[in-house]
Design a protein around this motif. Structure first.
Motif, PDB file in Angstrom:
ATOM      1  N   LYS A 167     -13.828 -41.248  18.515  1.00  0.00           N
ATOM      2  CA  LYS A 167     -13.374 -42.391  17.712  1.00  0.00           C
ATOM      3  C   LYS A 167     -12.338 -41.911  16.716  1.00  0.00           C
ATOM      4  CE  LYS A 167     -17.394 -42.777  16.543  1.00  0.00           C
ATOM      5  NZ  LYS A 167     -18.699 -42.604  16.168  1.00  0.00           N
ATOM      6  N   SER A 210      -1.448 -46.140  21.117  1.00  0.00           N
ATOM      7  CA  SER A 210      -1.264 -46.190  22.577  1.00  0.00           C
ATOM      8  C   SER A 210      -1.465 -44.827  23.201  1.00  0.00           C
ATOM      9  CB  SER A 210       0.139 -46.696  22.923  1.00  0.00           C
ATOM     10  OG  SER A 210       0.284 -48.019  22.530  1.00  0.00           O
ATOM     11  N   GLU A 216      -5.196 -43.983  23.176  1.00  0.00           N
ATOM     12  CA  GLU A 216      -5.966 -44.827  24.092  1.00  0.00           C
ATOM     13  C   GLU A 216      -5.726 -44.444  25.548  1.00  0.00           C
ATOM     14  OE1 GLU A 216      -4.976 -48.739  22.643  1.00  0.00           O
ATOM     15  OE2 GLU A 216      -6.678 -48.707  21.238  1.00  0.00           O
ATOM     16  N   GLU A 217      -4.518 -43.982  25.874  1.00  0.00           N
ATOM     17  CA  GLU A 217      -4.232 -43.505  27.229  1.00  0.00           C
ATOM     18  C   GLU A 217      -5.088 -42.291  27.582  1.00  0.00           C
ATOM     19  OE1 GLU A 217      -0.027 -42.727  27.398  1.00  0.00           O
ATOM     20  OE2 GLU A 217       0.468 -44.853  27.146  1.00  0.00           O
ATOM     21  N   ARG A 218      -5.607 -41.616  26.570  1.00  0.00           N
ATOM     22  CA  ARG A 218      -6.438 -40.430  26.765  1.00  0.00           C
ATOM     23  C   ARG A 218      -7.915 -40.726  26.528  1.00  0.00           C
ATOM     24  NH1 ARG A 218      -1.543 -39.914  26.048  1.00  0.00           N
ATOM     25  NH2 ARG A 218      -0.389 -38.198  26.962  1.00  0.00           N
ATOM     26  N   GLY A 219      -8.262 -42.006  26.496  1.00  0.00           N
ATOM     27  CA  GLY A 219      -9.656 -42.397  26.379  1.00  0.00           C
ATOM     28  C   GLY A 219     -10.234 -42.384  24.974  1.00  0.00           C
ATOM     29  N   VAL A 220      -9.381 -42.270  23.973  1.00  0.00           N
ATOM     30  CA  VAL A 220      -9.840 -42.265  22.587  1.00  0.00           C
ATOM     31  C   VAL A 220      -9.918 -43.702  22.091  1.00  0.00           C
ATOM     32  CG1 VAL A 220      -9.322 -41.499  20.229  1.00  0.00           C
ATOM     33  CG2 VAL A 220      -8.811 -40.000  22.180  1.00  0.00           C
ATOM     34  N   SER A 221     -10.985 -44.029  21.399  1.00  0.00           N
ATOM     35  CA  SER A 221     -11.165 -45.362  20.828  1.00  0.00           C
ATOM     36  C   SER A 221     -10.587 -45.378  19.409  1.00  0.00           C
ATOM     37  CB  SER A 221     -12.655 -45.702  20.787  1.00  0.00           C
ATOM     38  OG  SER A 221     -12.853 -46.910  20.097  1.00  0.00           O
TER      39      SER A 221
END
Length: 165
Positions: A2, A27, A30-35
Motif C-alpha cells: 500500500k 499509474s 498500479e501497473e506493478r500491483g501497488v495499491s
C-alpha cells in the motif's frame, strides 16, 4: 503493498498548475500491483511536509510513501530536510543510485538532493518533481523496494539474494 504519494509544489497546491507527477507515479505503481490509496498536494513548507510524513507513517496504513518535488536547490526546495527530520533511519543507497542513473541522462542530476529513509514500518522515498524524473527515478531503485518493505514487515528471509541483472 500500500502506498501514498505526496506532491510538494507551491503552484500545484494553489491550482496554478496541474499536478502531473502524482498521477504519473500512481499509474506507474498500479501497473506493478501497488495499491495507491492516498495522494495529496501541499506547498513547499518543511513543517507541513514533515507533519504529513509523520501522520501517514505513524498511521500504519502505508508501506511506502513517495514524495515528488522539492529535491533541487531552489530556495523553496525543502523536501530532503523535512524528510530527514522525521525518519528513524536514512537509506542513502536510494539517493545514490537515483543520482548515478540520472546522471547518465542529464548533468543536472548532480544537484538532486533526494533522500530515502524509514519511519516506523514505512519506507519513504523522495523523487524529483517532474513526471518523467519521478517515474524514471523510482524505476532506478524499484528492484530494492519490495524487499525493503518485506523486511520492514518482519520478513525473516536472508538478504543475500542477488538483484536481477
Amino acid at each position: 503493498m500500500k502506498a501514498a504519494i505526496l506532491t510538494l509544489s507551491d503552484r500545484c497546491s494553489t491550482g496554478e498548475r496541474a499536478d502531473g507527477s502524482g498521477p504519473a507515479l500512481k499509474s506507474w505503481l498500479e501497473e506493478r500491483g501497488v495499491s495507491v490509496t492516498c495522494t495529496e498536494v501541499i506547498p513547499d513548507e518543511a513543517a507541513l511536509i514533515s507533519e504529513k510524513l509523520v501522520e501517514w507513517s505513524d498511521s500504519g496504513a502505508y508501506d511506502l510513501i513517495l514524495t515528488t518535488g522539492g529535491t533541487g536547490v531552489s530556495p523553496r526546495d525543502v523536501t530532503p530536510e523535512a524528510t530527514e527530520r522525521v525518519v528513524d533511519r536514512l537509506l542513502p543507497g536510494f539517493g545514490e543510485v537515483m543520482r548515478m542513473e540520472s546522471l547518465k541522462k542529464t548533468p543536472h542530476a548532480i544537484i538532486s538532493r533526494a533522500v530515502a529513509g524509514i519511519r516506523k514500518n514505512t519506507l519513504i522515498i523522495n523523487l524529483p518533481g517532474s513526471p518523467k524524473g519521478a517515474t524514471e527515478n523510482i524505476s532506478f531503485v524499484w528492484a530494492a523496494v519490495p524487499h525493503a518493505v518485506a523486511k520492514l514487515q518482519g520478513d525473516p528471509e536472508e538478504c543475500g539474494t542477488p538483484m536481477p541483472g
